[in-house]
Design a protein around this motif. Structure first.
Motif, PDB file in Angstrom:
ATOM      1  N   LYS A 308      43.273  43.159  31.805  1.00 32.35           N
ATOM      2  CA  LYS A 308      43.670  42.836  33.251  1.00 32.35           C
ATOM      3  C   LYS A 308      43.563  43.673  34.277  1.00 32.35           C
ATOM      4  O   LYS A 308      43.311  43.089  35.288  1.00 32.35           O
ATOM      5  CB  LYS A 308      45.190  42.330  32.762  1.00 32.35           C
ATOM      6  CG  LYS A 308      45.900  41.615  34.016  1.00 32.35           C
ATOM      7  CD  LYS A 308      45.580  40.140  33.692  1.00 32.35           C
ATOM      8  CE  LYS A 308      46.236  39.211  32.461  1.00 32.35           C
ATOM      9  NZ  LYS A 308      46.052  38.110  32.345  1.00 32.35           N
ATOM     10  N   GLU A 309      43.644  44.855  34.157  1.00 24.43           N
ATOM     11  CA  GLU A 309      43.333  45.849  34.976  1.00 24.43           C
ATOM     12  C   GLU A 309      42.026  46.248  35.259  1.00 24.43           C
ATOM     13  O   GLU A 309      41.929  47.497  35.792  1.00 24.43           O
ATOM     14  CB  GLU A 309      44.496  47.036  34.807  1.00 24.43           C
ATOM     15  CG  GLU A 309      45.981  46.655  34.813  1.00 24.43           C
ATOM     16  CD  GLU A 309      46.624  45.954  36.118  1.00 24.43           C
ATOM     17  OE1 GLU A 309      45.956  46.222  36.893  1.00 24.43           O
ATOM     18  OE2 GLU A 309      47.223  44.896  35.876  1.00 24.43           O
ATOM     19  N   GLN A 310      40.860  45.722  34.498  1.00 29.91           N
ATOM     20  CA  GLN A 310      39.721  46.472  34.591  1.00 29.91           C
ATOM     21  C   GLN A 310      38.667  45.923  35.634  1.00 29.91           C
ATOM     22  O   GLN A 310      37.688  46.475  35.893  1.00 29.91           O
ATOM     23  CB  GLN A 310      39.164  46.201  33.230  1.00 29.91           C
ATOM     24  CG  GLN A 310      40.144  46.830  32.121  1.00 29.91           C
ATOM     25  CD  GLN A 310      40.706  48.336  32.494  1.00 29.91           C
ATOM     26  OE1 GLN A 310      40.055  49.101  32.578  1.00 29.91           O
ATOM     27  NE2 GLN A 310      41.644  48.184  32.126  1.00 29.91           N
ATOM     28  N   VAL A 311      39.171  44.937  36.359  1.00 26.28           N
ATOM     29  CA  VAL A 311      38.203  44.423  37.459  1.00 26.28           C
ATOM     30  C   VAL A 311      38.187  45.349  38.426  1.00 26.28           C
ATOM     31  O   VAL A 311      36.956  45.730  39.093  1.00 26.28           O
ATOM     32  CB  VAL A 311      38.672  43.039  37.955  1.00 26.28           C
ATOM     33  CG1 VAL A 311      37.865  42.519  39.005  1.00 26.28           C
ATOM     34  CG2 VAL A 311      38.640  42.087  36.978  1.00 26.28           C
ATOM     35  N   LEU A 325      19.350  48.721  44.675  1.00 25.83           N
ATOM     36  CA  LEU A 325      19.267  47.969  43.325  1.00 25.83           C
ATOM     37  C   LEU A 325      19.727  46.272  43.660  1.00 25.83           C
ATOM     38  O   LEU A 325      19.417  45.502  42.940  1.00 25.83           O
ATOM     39  CB  LEU A 325      20.317  48.419  42.282  1.00 25.83           C
ATOM     40  CG  LEU A 325      20.148  49.669  41.831  1.00 25.83           C
ATOM     41  CD1 LEU A 325      21.291  49.971  40.721  1.00 25.83           C
ATOM     42  CD2 LEU A 325      18.670  49.582  40.781  1.00 25.83           C
ATOM     43  N   GLY A 326      20.162  46.116  44.865  1.00 27.54           N
ATOM     44  CA  GLY A 326      20.595  44.855  45.287  1.00 27.54           C
ATOM     45  C   GLY A 326      21.911  44.415  45.491  1.00 27.54           C
ATOM     46  O   GLY A 326      22.663  45.562  45.066  1.00 27.54           O
ATOM     47  N   LYS A 327      22.182  43.241  45.829  1.00 31.19           N
ATOM     48  CA  LYS A 327      23.757  42.820  45.712  1.00 31.19           C
ATOM     49  C   LYS A 327      24.197  42.112  44.753  1.00 31.19           C
ATOM     50  O   LYS A 327      23.586  40.906  44.302  1.00 31.19           O
ATOM     51  CB  LYS A 327      23.827  42.103  47.448  1.00 31.19           C
ATOM     52  CG  LYS A 327      25.011  41.754  47.600  1.00 31.19           C
ATOM     53  CD  LYS A 327      26.071  42.563  48.006  1.00 31.19           C
ATOM     54  CE  LYS A 327      27.323  42.051  48.482  1.00 31.19           C
ATOM     55  NZ  LYS A 327      28.232  41.403  47.544  1.00 31.19           N
ATOM     56  N   ILE A 328      25.332  42.553  44.075  1.00 27.27           N
ATOM     57  CA  ILE A 328      26.125  41.406  43.120  1.00 27.27           C
ATOM     58  C   ILE A 328      26.676  40.557  43.713  1.00 27.27           C
ATOM     59  O   ILE A 328      27.625  40.966  44.580  1.00 27.27           O
ATOM     60  CB  ILE A 328      26.884  42.437  42.498  1.00 27.27           C
ATOM     61  CG1 ILE A 328      26.216  43.538  41.516  1.00 27.27           C
ATOM     62  CG2 ILE A 328      27.747  41.664  41.254  1.00 27.27           C
ATOM     63  CD1 ILE A 328      27.028  44.535  41.154  1.00 27.27           C
ATOM     64  N   GLU A 329      26.553  39.287  43.577  1.00 28.50           N
ATOM     65  CA  GLU A 329      26.997  37.962  44.482  1.00 28.50           C
ATOM     66  C   GLU A 329      28.075  37.257  43.550  1.00 28.50           C
ATOM     67  O   GLU A 329      28.837  36.722  44.062  1.00 28.50           O
ATOM     68  CB  GLU A 329      26.010  37.170  44.649  1.00 28.50           C
ATOM     69  CG  GLU A 329      24.649  37.811  45.748  1.00 28.50           C
ATOM     70  CD  GLU A 329      23.680  36.961  45.841  1.00 28.50           C
ATOM     71  OE1 GLU A 329      23.567  35.900  45.142  1.00 28.50           O
ATOM     72  OE2 GLU A 329      22.988  37.429  46.750  1.00 28.50           O
ATOM     73  N   GLN A 330      28.148  37.572  42.133  1.00 33.77           N
ATOM     74  CA  GLN A 330      28.981  36.620  41.388  1.00 33.77           C
ATOM     75  C   GLN A 330      29.234  37.554  40.119  1.00 33.77           C
ATOM     76  O   GLN A 330      28.668  38.191  39.529  1.00 33.77           O
ATOM     77  CB  GLN A 330      28.316  35.604  40.828  1.00 33.77           C
ATOM     78  CG  GLN A 330      29.104  34.127  40.371  1.00 33.77           C
ATOM     79  CD  GLN A 330      28.149  32.989  40.206  1.00 33.77           C
ATOM     80  OE1 GLN A 330      27.236  32.990  39.477  1.00 33.77           O
ATOM     81  NE2 GLN A 330      28.446  31.841  40.775  1.00 33.77           N
ATOM     82  N   LEU A 331      30.792  37.246  39.652  1.00 32.07           N
ATOM     83  CA  LEU A 331      31.295  38.026  38.499  1.00 32.07           C
ATOM     84  C   LEU A 331      31.948  37.032  37.813  1.00 32.07           C
ATOM     85  O   LEU A 331      32.520  36.223  38.163  1.00 32.07           O
ATOM     86  CB  LEU A 331      32.265  39.131  39.023  1.00 32.07           C
ATOM     87  CG  LEU A 331      32.911  39.897  37.966  1.00 32.07           C
ATOM     88  CD1 LEU A 331      31.824  40.838  37.403  1.00 32.07           C
ATOM     89  CD2 LEU A 331      34.152  40.697  38.445  1.00 32.07           C
ATOM     90  N   CYS A 346      38.039  40.872  44.176  1.00 30.15           N
ATOM     91  CA  CYS A 346      36.636  40.427  44.170  1.00 30.15           C
ATOM     92  C   CYS A 346      36.211  39.845  45.576  1.00 30.15           C
ATOM     93  O   CYS A 346      35.200  39.970  46.041  1.00 30.15           O
ATOM     94  CB  CYS A 346      36.368  39.002  43.027  1.00 30.15           C
ATOM     95  SG  CYS A 346      36.293  40.072  41.296  1.00 30.15           S
ATOM     96  N   GLU A 347      37.063  38.876  45.997  1.00 35.24           N
ATOM     97  CA  GLU A 347      36.687  38.257  47.508  1.00 35.24           C
ATOM     98  C   GLU A 347      36.695  39.311  48.385  1.00 35.24           C
ATOM     99  O   GLU A 347      35.821  39.196  49.483  1.00 35.24           O
ATOM    100  CB  GLU A 347      37.745  37.124  47.956  1.00 35.24           C
ATOM    101  CG  GLU A 347      37.617  35.774  47.022  1.00 35.24           C
ATOM    102  CD  GLU A 347      38.027  34.637  47.477  1.00 35.24           C
ATOM    103  OE1 GLU A 347      38.916  34.826  48.427  1.00 35.24           O
ATOM    104  OE2 GLU A 347      37.871  33.590  47.210  1.00 35.24           O
TER     105      GLU A 347
END
Length: 453
Positions: A308-311, A325-331, A346-347
């Motif tokens: 639960k607390e790892q994001v 390396l680029g952009k992470i767009e989705q998790l 995340c948002e």
């Protein structure tokens, strides 16, 4: 006339043999040596300055460890033996034979430096056009600690043992003071028996102190969370003028619980539930896997039994990656990571979260796969927006990638490579070893992707 090929182990070679000729061109050992030789290991080299004798080059030792972990050989003793028995290990070691103590010391000493090596390998994967960040799958898996759960003691059990040991010490002291020691069995040394129990009492006291310190930290953490919930409810009540629904938060209880435990072998490991049922002394290993290449882009280890607390910590790892390396767009993540707070962070990081709100029901109606949900209101919350996206065709297709990315990586690491237990102890050392495992997986995966290209 014999129908079999001749066996001749005695004829000498006309010219000295070359190990270089004994490995196929596309062998994993060649690829690992090629990649490691292209890395900047100057930080490792500096640590050897001022030594009186020549040392093995860190690139050679790193290559041996990485190839060992990539092929299921984790023990430094087995790696040393393989430099004699295995053509691939002999090739990497260039005919030398670093002893197991050298390999084990190198592994412990440079675990922190592996973080930089890990990122360099990701950059190399991008240069080889094997990695393009975009969609990332996050998950955790329990890996056994180098400690038995039978070495764990609870606070309540420690108090029982202490009472027993104190009683025995008093009995032994009384026997020692008697002039006639007829009650003492033959071969018993009273001073040695008393010292043994006093040493155990000292160890029990130290274990209790550590458990009590953990309990204090837990109470402070839970108290802060309780106060935040109370403040949030009060603010909501003031804004709406109505009493908030649901039960009010319960304040945490201070102090030690009788079930609070510590492991005497690896005190930083924890008793954790494992898949298939039961409990193990373990750590929770986290990995963020690129959906396109199955390369691990971030790795971490936690003592928390759930995810639960790892994001938020993983988002910090993402932020530390080079922009190139680029952009992470989705998790993508399963229900174990779901919370309103995780959706919000995340948002805030400009990453679209697709975190399962609840488990999908089995054998859902076929129409559900071809229908789109009703439109959302404009003032929908972040959680509502994410839940809506997960019901759309695009959202379902994207989330379906999770099971075929991070879960196969864990499956191969644990079942094919055989890495099911850490060799090192302590959270810091274990985190470094998990990075080494993920580094070895990445190089193994890159070798396979290169051949596919």
């Amino acid at each position: 006339m014999s129908h079999f090929r001749p066996i001749d182990r005695n004829t000498a070679y006309l010219l000295p043999p070359s190990v270089e000729e004994w490995l196929p061109e596309d062998h994993l050992a060649r690829f690992i040596v090629e990649v490691v030789d292209g890395l900047d290991v100057s930080q490792l080299e500096k640590a050897y300055q001022g030594r009186g004798s020549a040392a093995y080059h860190p690139a050679l030792l790193l290559s041996l460890l990485v190839y060992g972990y990539a092929t299921g050989v984790f023990s430094s003793r087995k790696i040393e033996r393989a430099t004699y028995d295995s053509v691939a290990f002999r090739f990497i070691a260039a005919g030398s034979h670093p002893d197991h103590d050298t390999l084990a010391t190198f592994r412990r000493r440079f675990l922190d430096e592996l973080a930089g090596i890990f990122v360099q390998v990701l950059a190399m994967a991008q240069e080889m056009k094997l990695l393009k960040l975009g969609t990332i799958s996050l998950d955790g898996t329990k890996i056994r600690a180098n400690a038995s759960r039978h070495s764990a003691l609870s606070h309540g059990h420690i108090e029982k043992i202490e009472a027993q040991l104190k009683t025995e010490v008093q009995e032994l002291l009384a026997l020692a003071e008697q002039a006639d020691r007829a009650d003492v069995p033959d071969g018993v040394s009273l001073p040695a028996e008393i010292k043994r129990r006093e040493d155990r009492l000292s160890a029990m006291a130290a274990a209790k102190a550590k458990i009590e310190a953990r309990a204090k930290e837990r109470f402070e953490r839970e108290q802060a969370a309780y106060e935040a919930k109370v403040t949030q409810r009060d603010a909501k009540a003031k804004k709406t003028g109505k009493k908030p629904g649901g039960k009010p938060p319960k304040p945490p209880a201070p102090g030690v619980r009788a079930t609070d435990q510590i492991n005497l072998t690896d005190e930083e490991s924890r008793i954790m539930p494992v898949s298939g049922g039961g409990f193990e002394q373990a750590y929770n290993a986290q990995a963020a896997v690129d959906a396109g290449s199955l390369l691990v882009v971030a790795a971490a280890v936690t003592q928390a039994t759930n995810d639960k607390e790892q994001v938020a910590p993983m988002l910090a790892h993402f932020a530390a990656l080079p922009k190139s390396l680029g952009k992470i767009e989705q998790l993508l993540a399963d229900t174990g990571f779901y919370s309103g707070k995780n959706v919000a962070v995340c948002e805030a990081a400009a990453i679209e979260p697709l975190i399962a709100v609840a488990r999908d029901e089995h054998h859902a109606g076929w129409r559900d796969r071809f229908t789109e949900p009703a439109l959302l209101p404009e003032d929908a919350t972040p959680v509502a927006r994410m839940a809506h996206q997960l019901k759309t065709k695009a959202g379902r297709a994207a989330y379906a990638l999770r099971k075929q990315t991070v879960e196969p990586v864990f499956g191969i690491i644990k079942s094919v490579l055989g890495f099911r237990q850490f060799l090192l102890r302590g959270l810091g050392q274990v985190a470094g070893e998990w990075r080494l495992v993920c580094l070895a997986w990445n190089l193994k995966r890159m070798a396979a992707l290169r051949l596919q290209g």
